[in-house]
Design a protein around this motif. Structure first.
Motif, PDB file in Angstrom:
ATOM      1  N   VAL A 163      -2.230  -5.047   6.797  1.00 16.07           N
ATOM      2  CA  VAL A 163      -3.225  -4.979   7.867  1.00 16.07           C
ATOM      3  C   VAL A 163      -4.062  -6.264   7.934  1.00 16.07           C
ATOM      4  O   VAL A 163      -4.330  -6.774   9.021  1.00 16.07           O
ATOM      5  CB  VAL A 163      -4.126  -3.738   7.674  1.00 16.07           C
ATOM      6  CG1 VAL A 163      -5.191  -3.697   8.739  1.00 16.07           C
ATOM      7  CG2 VAL A 163      -3.276  -2.486   7.726  1.00 16.07           C
ATOM      8  N   VAL A 164      -4.445  -6.797   6.751  1.00 16.93           N
ATOM      9  CA  VAL A 164      -5.194  -8.059   6.745  1.00 16.93           C
ATOM     10  C   VAL A 164      -4.369  -9.147   7.425  1.00 16.93           C
ATOM     11  O   VAL A 164      -4.898  -9.996   8.132  1.00 16.93           O
ATOM     12  CB  VAL A 164      -5.549  -8.466   5.292  1.00 16.93           C
ATOM     13  CG1 VAL A 164      -6.067  -9.887   5.244  1.00 16.93           C
ATOM     14  CG2 VAL A 164      -6.580  -7.519   4.722  1.00 16.93           C
ATOM     15  N   GLY A 165      -3.062  -9.080   7.247  1.00 16.84           N
ATOM     16  CA  GLY A 165      -2.193 -10.081   7.857  1.00 16.84           C
ATOM     17  C   GLY A 165      -2.162 -10.011   9.366  1.00 16.84           C
ATOM     18  O   GLY A 165      -1.722 -10.941  10.032  1.00 16.84           O
ATOM     19  N   GLY A 166      -2.632  -8.904   9.936  1.00 23.11           N
ATOM     20  CA  GLY A 166      -2.728  -8.826  11.388  1.00 23.11           C
ATOM     21  C   GLY A 166      -1.731  -7.896  12.051  1.00 23.11           C
ATOM     22  O   GLY A 166      -1.680  -7.821  13.274  1.00 23.11           O
ATOM     23  N   THR A 167      -0.932  -7.184  11.268  1.00 22.05           N
ATOM     24  CA  THR A 167      -0.053  -6.197  11.898  1.00 22.05           C
ATOM     25  C   THR A 167      -0.905  -5.029  12.398  1.00 22.05           C
ATOM     26  O   THR A 167      -1.780  -4.546  11.692  1.00 22.05           O
ATOM     27  CB  THR A 167       1.001  -5.699  10.884  1.00 22.05           C
ATOM     28  OG1 THR A 167       1.868  -6.788  10.569  1.00 22.05           O
ATOM     29  CG2 THR A 167       1.828  -4.563  11.468  1.00 22.05           C
ATOM     30  N   SER A 168      -0.647  -4.644  13.648  1.00 18.30           N
ATOM     31  CA  SER A 168      -1.507  -3.644  14.280  1.00 18.30           C
ATOM     32  C   SER A 168      -1.280  -2.256  13.713  1.00 18.30           C
ATOM     33  O   SER A 168      -0.139  -1.806  13.599  1.00 18.30           O
ATOM     34  CB  SER A 168      -1.243  -3.623  15.783  1.00 18.30           C
ATOM     35  OG  SER A 168      -1.891  -2.518  16.357  1.00 18.30           O
ATOM     36  N   LEU A 169      -2.382  -1.579  13.391  1.00 19.30           N
ATOM     37  CA  LEU A 169      -2.278  -0.189  12.945  1.00 19.30           C
ATOM     38  C   LEU A 169      -1.834   0.715  14.082  1.00 19.30           C
ATOM     39  O   LEU A 169      -1.454   1.857  13.872  1.00 19.30           O
ATOM     40  CB  LEU A 169      -3.624   0.291  12.420  1.00 19.30           C
ATOM     41  CG  LEU A 169      -4.007  -0.201  11.020  1.00 19.30           C
ATOM     42  CD1 LEU A 169      -5.469   0.041  10.758  1.00 19.30           C
ATOM     43  CD2 LEU A 169      -3.155   0.505   9.984  1.00 19.30           C
ATOM     44  N   PHE A 170      -1.906   0.209  15.328  1.00 16.91           N
ATOM     45  CA  PHE A 170      -1.494   1.001  16.493  1.00 16.91           C
ATOM     46  C   PHE A 170      -0.018   0.778  16.807  1.00 16.91           C
ATOM     47  O   PHE A 170       0.501   1.311  17.774  1.00 16.91           O
ATOM     48  CB  PHE A 170      -2.347   0.654  17.702  1.00 16.91           C
ATOM     49  CG  PHE A 170      -3.813   0.772  17.437  1.00 16.91           C
ATOM     50  CD1 PHE A 170      -4.415   2.016  17.400  1.00 16.91           C
ATOM     51  CD2 PHE A 170      -4.589  -0.346  17.198  1.00 16.91           C
ATOM     52  CE1 PHE A 170      -5.767   2.139  17.126  1.00 16.91           C
ATOM     53  CE2 PHE A 170      -5.935  -0.238  16.923  1.00 16.91           C
ATOM     54  CZ  PHE A 170      -6.537   1.013  16.885  1.00 16.91           C
ATOM     55  N   GLY A 171       0.642  -0.054  15.996  1.00 14.75           N
ATOM     56  CA  GLY A 171       2.081  -0.235  16.138  1.00 14.75           C
ATOM     57  C   GLY A 171       2.483  -1.319  17.112  1.00 14.75           C
ATOM     58  O   GLY A 171       1.719  -1.715  17.988  1.00 14.75           O
ATOM     59  N   GLY A 172       3.722  -1.809  16.930  1.00 11.73           N
ATOM     60  CA  GLY A 172       4.317  -2.698  17.915  1.00 11.73           C
ATOM     61  C   GLY A 172       3.949  -4.167  17.836  1.00 11.73           C
ATOM     62  O   GLY A 172       4.549  -4.980  18.519  1.00 11.73           O
ATOM     63  N   ARG A 173       2.948  -4.516  17.041  1.00 14.59           N
ATOM     64  CA  ARG A 173       2.503  -5.914  16.959  1.00 14.59           C
ATOM     65  C   ARG A 173       2.431  -6.354  15.517  1.00 14.59           C
ATOM     66  O   ARG A 173       1.908  -5.594  14.688  1.00 14.59           O
ATOM     67  CB  ARG A 173       1.101  -6.081  17.571  1.00 14.59           C
ATOM     68  CG  ARG A 173       1.035  -5.873  19.042  1.00 14.59           C
ATOM     69  CD  ARG A 173       1.430  -7.127  19.759  1.00 14.59           C
ATOM     70  NE  ARG A 173       2.292  -6.777  20.874  1.00 14.59           N
ATOM     71  CZ  ARG A 173       3.035  -7.643  21.534  1.00 14.59           C
ATOM     72  NH1 ARG A 173       3.037  -8.911  21.200  1.00 14.59           N
ATOM     73  NH2 ARG A 173       3.790  -7.242  22.535  1.00 14.59           N
ATOM     74  N   GLY A 174       2.859  -7.563  15.242  1.00 14.64           N
ATOM     75  CA  GLY A 174       2.777  -8.085  13.886  1.00 14.64           C
ATOM     76  C   GLY A 174       4.170  -8.296  13.322  1.00 14.64           C
ATOM     77  O   GLY A 174       5.124  -8.475  14.082  1.00 14.64           O
ATOM     78  N   GLY A 175       4.288  -8.295  11.997  1.00 11.44           N
ATOM     79  CA  GLY A 175       5.596  -8.500  11.403  1.00 11.44           C
ATOM     80  C   GLY A 175       5.458  -9.027   9.988  1.00 11.44           C
ATOM     81  O   GLY A 175       4.362  -9.085   9.424  1.00 11.44           O
ATOM     82  N   ILE A 176       6.621  -9.405   9.418  1.00  7.22           N
ATOM     83  CA  ILE A 176       6.636  -9.866   8.026  1.00  7.22           C
ATOM     84  C   ILE A 176       5.820 -11.153   7.882  1.00  7.22           C
ATOM     85  O   ILE A 176       5.131 -11.351   6.878  1.00  7.22           O
ATOM     86  CB  ILE A 176       8.090 -10.091   7.574  1.00  7.22           C
ATOM     87  CG1 ILE A 176       8.846  -8.756   7.564  1.00  7.22           C
ATOM     88  CG2 ILE A 176       8.119 -10.724   6.190  1.00  7.22           C
ATOM     89  CD1 ILE A 176       8.414  -7.780   6.503  1.00  7.22           C
ATOM     90  N   GLY A 177       5.873 -12.039   8.877  1.00  9.20           N
ATOM     91  CA  GLY A 177       5.076 -13.267   8.823  1.00  9.20           C
ATOM     92  C   GLY A 177       3.619 -12.932   8.575  1.00  9.20           C
ATOM     93  O   GLY A 177       2.954 -13.542   7.728  1.00  9.20           O
ATOM     94  N   ASN A 178       3.112 -11.954   9.312  1.00 10.32           N
ATOM     95  CA  ASN A 178       1.728 -11.523   9.124  1.00 10.32           C
ATOM     96  C   ASN A 178       1.515 -10.987   7.719  1.00 10.32           C
ATOM     97  O   ASN A 178       0.512 -11.288   7.076  1.00 10.32           O
ATOM     98  CB  ASN A 178       1.368 -10.429  10.134  1.00 10.32           C
ATOM     99  CG  ASN A 178       1.405 -10.938  11.557  1.00 10.32           C
ATOM    100  OD1 ASN A 178       2.483 -11.095  12.127  1.00 10.32           O
ATOM    101  ND2 ASN A 178       0.252 -11.214  12.117  1.00 10.32           N
TER     102      ASN A 178
END
Lengths: 500, 341
Positions: free
Chosen positions: B274-289
């Protein structure tokens, strides 16, 4: 209409516009105590807008608003409530997790001097009130456990017994079974004797004629007729609602349109005795290749449920469906898609990924056809570009986030996702709702093209124009049952409305 | 590539500020990382050394392995609270199937190393499958389902070790968990490879696309004819297997297998994703984050050891940083929605 009596509510020259579009133009309306006043008109004719003004939902308008001869201006629904005006909206607004009694007394539960709810008194009084309405339920039952029709009756009962002098009912009968409708009517008549004034909005003109004393017709934001219910007929009201000649837009389908001879090509879909709780009753029909089958009915007639069953999103309680002769019982939408069924639902939000680019929206349903394990983004973009060109989606940039497109173009994207590998059966719900004339024509052409390619297409709509502009054969769905089939015969808007 | 440029022009047409706003989710964690690194490098001379970089990498490896699977789950807008417990039980299982020294008082079942590893992986996959079935077939929200699984896995762990500590694991696991090659710890290499694998799956495979689409709009995914339940079930199994691998290597890394060994990894893994920026609402972010998130956490944990700070205060500071990241996560979502309008 009682002569010489002062109206309990009087509106003069009401005009209301939303963002420059006039929804009501100089409407006069009077309501007398001891009267049931029916309102009819097409979707968007202005009935609901007028009622929301009366109920204090819309507070900005021009014109005079008199209650008991006194000029009033409500600032909120609470003001209207205080003046004795209550409205039952079309959408159910109950608290399903509370008990029946709590729902009946929502917002004014009886409390003792310590501020605690008097449960026993509340249950007893709720039970008495509902019994007067002919509803026999346990007041302490959870409301959500009751059938939808009963929930709606309880909501209506709550408003009717809230002590309001003016009660507005917007489409109260669409979810009710015939005996429930009878009970509602009996109660309305009893309240009328008690001196209440009731406004009754409905698409079901027979209901209006049966229960109301006066009926008012709206068309394009104007009041076009007001007559005693006893002195008019369904045909006359429909004619007033849709207006012949004069005001009609480019194509209003008021004249008879000849439906072609039914196609004898192969049967793609066969639906037999399909039933779903209170929504569908033993619906049977066939859809053939190269034919557009229109299914028309009012809001809540079961269209939405039918479309969801065809696409495996809902499971029917009874009946069968077969695709090309093979019986199917779809476990998921994925199974329906594999069987060659595609659905475009009425809401774009349900169908599209607004934060994703256009090409991903178009390719999502066919990814398994164009790639096995690894994605082929170049191929996806090519396919998307072809669809964007063919459907003239603007702007023609497949990398743009879908959310940046206009509504009409989004609707085209929703169609485009099924077109690269066309399904056998395409189910379209309200395919042209909210579109401008140009986009509507585009959609009509797309559908005709697909028909020529041999797809079976089902168009479901609550707008007669949509069905009439697209369909080769039309079924009319009324309260969950098919009541009429139009084929190889003349059909028009008033014939459709008459049947529904 | 021409549409790539078109995409860029499409964005430029809306101006640079909206573009920045839409990228807030990716930029904010990166800025946090740079800020923290600069701060600790300034505050402590022993922080910014090559040796210490190695330390940080090693310290985040187990979290990284677990976070790979969790990234899939969170991208689908679900959550997995059983990751740490499953890591623990898998680590204990692989020790349980290995011959222990005679003073270890565990009634264990010694098996050949390869069999022990395979059985342990099967165990975590099975627990993941139970999560998957509960979520998709029965319809229990993942939050509750995995909360139950957290207890179940902890219960199995307790039954296997009965309060004892096991030390031996198969040699392959020992090597991967605590050995190194050419000065680089194997566990860092495994974590890097798993993160890379996760990234490749999410970015270049059909399944990865489905994960993003299901997370982005589940209803739309269903109306597009995707088998949403299958995809949700798959991510729960992936998460459990990643946790299991992290658990096995972790046991080798720590040198022992015992109850409650992985408790801190639940919060750390969720925080990393989550700190990396992957959305808790789904669909946004990824391993890079997730990688950026891991480094933020690693730098923070490691850096706080280098500056002279009350060790009890550390816990509070970590909590505050996590809160800040969650606030940014929610705001980034809102800003993006605004930018899309």
């Amino acid at each position: 209409m009682p002569e010489g009596q002062q109206p309990i509510l009087e509106l003069q020259g009401i005009t209301k516009s939303f963002g420059g579009v006039e929804a009501l133009r100089g409407v006069d309306f009077a309501l007398y105590s001891g009267e049931i006043h029916g309102l009819v008109g097409e979707n968007g004719a202005g009935k609901s807008t007028l009622m929301k003004i009366i109920a204090g939902v819309h507070t900005e308008f021009s014109g005079h608003f008199l209650v008991d001869g006194q000029e009033r201006h409500f600032h909120s629904a609470r003001d209207a409530h205080a003046a004795g005006i209550a409205m039952v909206h079309q959408e159910l607004s109950v608290a399903p997790d509370l008990t029946v009694a709590e729902n009946v007394f929502l917002g004014n539960q009886p409390i003792n001097r310590f501020g605690l709810v008097q449960w026993r008194r509340m249950a007893r009084e709720a039970g008495e009130q509902l019994a007067r309405f002919g509803i026999d339920v346990d007041p302490m039952a959870r409301l959500g456990d009751l059938p939808i029709g009963l929930q709606q009756l309880i909501e209506i009962a709550r408003v009717l017994f809230s002590g309001a002098r003016i009660v507005i009912l917007d489409e109260p009968t669409s979810a009710l079974s015939p005996p429930e409708v009878e009970r509602l009517f009996a109660t309305l008549k009893r309240l009328r004797q008690g001196g209440a004034a009731i406004v009754f909005i409905s698409h079901f003109i027979e209901d209006i004629l049966r229960v109301s004393d006066t009926v008012t017709v709206f068309r394009n934001g104007r009041k076009v007729a007001e007559t005693a219910s006893a002195a008019t007929s369904k045909g006359a009201l429909i004619e007033a609602m849709i207006g012949r000649g004069g005001e009609a837009l480019e194509h209003s389908y008021t004249d008879d349109l000849m439906l072609p001879r039914p196609s004898d090509s192969s049967v793609i879909l066969k639906v037999d005795q399909l039933s779903l709780a209170r929504s569908l009753r033993e619906v049977s029909f066939e859809a053939r290749a190269g034919e557009v089958l229109g299914i028309y009915g009012f809001m809540g007639c079961g269209q939405q449920e039918l479309s969801r069953i065809l696409f495996g999103k809902l499971k029917p309680d009874g009946g069968t469906l077969a695709v090309e002769g093979t019986p199917k019982s779809f476990a998921s939408t994925a199974a329906a898609r594999r069987a060659g069924v595609a659905l475009v639902p009425e809401s774009r939000r349900d169908m599209l990924f607004h934060q994703e680019p256009v090409y991903k929206n178009i390719s999502i349903s066919i990814l398994d056809r164009i790639s096995s394990l690894l994605l082929k983004p170049a191929r996806e973009r090519d396919i998307a570009k072809r669809q964007v060109e063919q459907l003239q989606i603007r702007p023609p940039v497949v990398g743009l986030d879908l959310g940046m497109l206009s509504g009409g173009n989004q609707q085209k994207v929703a169609l485009a996702k099924w077109l690269t590998y066309p399904p056998k059966l395409l189910v379209l719900c309200e395919p042209t709702r909210g579109m401008d004339v140009g986009a509507k024509n585009d959609v009509i052409n797309i559908v005709r093209n697909l028909r020529a390619r041999g797809l079976a297409i089902i168009v479901l709509s609550t707008e007669p124009e949509t069905v009439l502009s697209l369909a080769d054969r039309i079924l009319v769905l009324k309260r969950g049952a098919l009541v009429r089939e139009f084929k190889n015969e003349p059909v028009s808007k008033d014939r459709l409305l008459e049947a529904a | 590539m021409s549409s790539e440029t078109a995409l860029a022009t499409g964005r430029r047409a809306r101006g640079f500020a909206p573009f920045l706003r839409s990228q807030m989710r990716n930029i904010a964690p990166f800025l946090t990382l740079i800020f923290l690194t600069a701060f600790f490098a300034f505050a402590s001379p022993s922080f910014a050394t090559l040796d210490n970089l190695g330390n940080i990498l090693t310290q985040v490896s187990v979290t990284g392995i677990i976070a790979v699977g969790l990234t899939f789950v969170i991208l689908c807008a679900e959550i997995d609270l059983s990751i740490a417990s499953i890591a623990n039980v898998t680590g204990i299982a692989v020790a349980y199937f290995t011959l222990q020294e005679s003073y270890v008082n565990i009634a264990n079942v010694p098996l050949p190393g390869v069999v022990a590893i395979i059985l342990s992986i099967l165990l975590c996959a099975l627990l993941g499958l139970v999560n998957a079935l509960g979520l998709t077939v029965i319809g229990i929200p993942s939050f509750i389902m995995t909360l139950a699984m957290m207890q179940i896995a902890a219960g199995i762990s307790a039954l296997l070790v009965r309060g004892q500590i096991a030390y031996k694991v198969p040699s392959l696991i020992t090597t991967l968990g605590s050995g190194s090659i050419g000065g680089i710890p194997w566990i860092v290499i495994v974590a890097a490879l798993m993160l890379l694998g996760g990234h490749l799956v999410l970015t270049y495979t059909r399944f990865g696309r489905y994960v993003y689409m299901v997370g982005g709009n589940r209803e739309a995914a269903e109306y597009s004819g995707l088998n949403v339940k299958l995809i949700l079930g798959a991510v729960m199994v992936i998460s459990a297997v990643c946790s299991g691998i992290g658990g096995m290597l972790g046991v080798a890394h720590f040198g022992s297998a015992q109850q409650n060994e992985f408790d801190t990894y639940l919060l750390d893994s969720i925080a990393a994703v989550v700190v990396g920026g992957t959305s808790l609402f789904g669909g946004r972010g990824g391993i890079g984050n997730t990688i950026v998130g891991l480094f933020v956490l690693g730098v923070l944990n490691n850096g706080l050891d280098h500056v002279n700070i009350d060790s009890f205060l550390k816990i509070l500071i970590r909590g505050l940083i996590l809160l800040a990241a969650l606030v940014i996560n929610v705001y980034a979502q809102r800003l993006r929605e605004k930018a899309a309008e």
